[in-house]
Design an enzyme around this catalytic site. Structure first.
Site, PDB file in Angstrom:
ATOM      1  N   SER A  73       0.543  -1.296   0.320  1.00  0.00           N
ATOM      2  CA  SER A  73       0.349   0.283  -0.038  1.00  0.00           C
ATOM      3  C   SER A  73       0.839   1.892  -0.396  1.00  0.00           C
ATOM      4  CB  SER A  73      -1.132  -0.222   0.900  1.00  0.00           C
ATOM      5  OG  SER A  73      -0.342  -0.528   2.537  1.00  0.00           O
ATOM      6  N   ASP A 363      -2.958   8.465   7.902  1.00  0.00           N
ATOM      7  CA  ASP A 363      -4.758   7.279   8.090  1.00  0.00           C
ATOM      8  C   ASP A 363      -3.595   6.895   9.840  1.00  0.00           C
ATOM      9  OD1 ASP A 363      -2.297   5.482   7.240  1.00  0.00           O
ATOM     10  OD2 ASP A 363      -4.690   5.109   5.819  1.00  0.00           O
ATOM     11  N   HIS A 366      -0.348   4.850   7.171  1.00  0.00           N
ATOM     12  CA  HIS A 366       0.785   6.179   5.709  1.00  0.00           C
ATOM     13  C   HIS A 366       0.592   6.788   5.908  1.00  0.00           C
ATOM     14  CE1 HIS A 366      -2.484   2.326   4.432  1.00  0.00           C
ATOM     15  NE2 HIS A 366      -1.049   1.927   3.509  1.00  0.00           N
TER      16      HIS A 366
END
Length: 400
Positions: A73, A363, A366
């Protein structure tokens, strides 16, 4: 001996995809694809729509033919939009500060590191593999195969649903190379592949969704040190597989200080925002082992240039000197719920802060666009801190 607690992501508590609890008899089973459903048996739809266009590069000619991206991610630009998974970033506020101000599948408020690096190289933003029509023109300047939740270990991230593991991403890259060869001829395709840059950013989920969760009692089998050696050995083999496919320029990213991520500050009940040192110790060790592995691999593959960038070093410099970089909030995520906004992931625009540019974390896990920009500068030229070994990306290209 297991860590003091099993650490489950809030996404895990929502997931309906249960990870197999069967014990592994042999270490090789950790990466043996025969134990898991193959990607190509999944119900994946390949749309004909193209991703948002990127701004025109500042310089007129590209420094390399293409940029290919593999990972998780940290660099997924939309592949998971087409998978059955809870690891998705296809809704606002993700992407609200991106060039299009729309969610693209990037786990960030704006650009991810490879976006900044693509422009440095004189290339457009690299499109997602699953978002392509299959046309050579769509992929000639690079492809992004990264998938949120993916790990070096094949089963890492299965608790979130479908994801494309590193081994599967390399298979996708190999399929792309074959398409190049059929379209432009073998010699031209080999030149393109060997002159292009391959960026690998993976390993975080092997901790978040495997080791720290103590899946199948892994902590009783592997100490952090032996687990890190297992990961580095596995990644070394995958890089060798890329070398067999004519890849010669590789940038390998280490893991960022996850012990400072809002989720673990919440999970471990950090009193004053102090990073969770026992997690960071494992990450520092991983990066140390990886750096040594890359050093040895450069000797073994003498016709290649492989660099390692220590995300822990670069990120800790930003955290410790945040005021220098204009960052004010070092512990709380911009978007989320709970203490440090680390309990529930970013689900709606109402959960987000007004100005992400003052935050280190976007978040639970990240970083923000602002941090990604700083890290990209370091990867490119060591502008703020030297975190790449034995050289940065710019030097790798200028050294011939």
């Amino acid at each position: 001996m297991a860590l003091k607690t099993s650490i489950f992501s809030p996404l895990t508590t929502l997931a309906i995809f249960a990870l197999s609890a069967n014990s592994f008899e042999y270490p090789q089973q950790l990466i043996d694809e025969t134990y898991f459903q193959d990607l190509y048996n999944m119900n994946i739809h390949f749309p004909l729509s193209l991703p948002p266009t990127s701004p025109s590069p500042a310089n007129g000619s590209a420094l390399v033919p293409a940029l290919f991206v593999l990972g998780d991610s940290s660099v997924d630009c939309g592949n998971n939009n087409f998978l059955g998974t809870f690891a998705r970033a296809d809704r606002l506020p993700y992407g609200r500060d991106f060039d299009t101000h729309q969610p693209t599948g990037r786990f960030c408020n704006g650009r991810i590191p490879v976006d900044f690096l693509a422009l440095r190289l004189g290339l457009p933003f690299v499109p997602s593999y699953l978002g392509q029509s299959g046309s050579i023109n769509d992929m000639i300047h690079g492809v992004n195969y990264a998938s949120a939740g993916a790990g070096i270990i094949f089963s890492s991230g299965t608790d979130l649903g479908q994801r494309v593991s590193l081994a599967q991403q390399i298979q996708q890259a190999t399929d792309t190379f074959q398409l190049f060869m059929m379209s432009m001829g073998e010699d031209a395709a080999v030149r393109l592949i060997s002159d292009s840059i391959f960026y690998i950013s993976i390993g975080t989920n092997d901790y978040i969704h495997f080791y720290l969760q103590n899946v199948s009692g892994i902590q009783s089998v592997y100490s952090p040190w032996s687990f890190n050696h297992f990961l580095s050995t596995s990644l070394k083999q995958e890089i060798k597989n890329l070398h067999t496919a004519h890849v010669r320029k590789v940038v390998v990213m280490g893991i960022a200080p996850m012990g400072c991520a809002p989720h673990y500050l919440w999970r471990y009940r950090s009193k004053n925002g102090e990073c969770i040192q026992e997690i960071n110790n494992m990450i520092m060790e991983f990066n140390f082992v990886m750096r040594y592995m890359i050093q040895e691999l450069n000797k073994e593959l003498s016709d290649s240039k492989i660099i390692f960038c220590d995300m822990y070093e670069g990120s800790m410099d930003i955290i410790q000197n945040h005021e220098h970089y204009g960052l004010q909030v070092t512990t709380d995520a911009c978007c989320g719920l709970g203490r440090y906004r680390g309990w529930i992931m970013c689900l709606s625009p109402e959960m987000a802060c007004n100005n992400a540019s003052t935050h280190i974390w976007w978040d639970q896990f990240h970083p923000t666009d602002a941090v990604n920009s700083i890290l990209a500068d370091n990867i490119w030229s060591g502008l703020h801190s030297n975190m790449c070994y034995p050289m940065n990306m710019k030097d790798m290209l200028s050294s011939g």
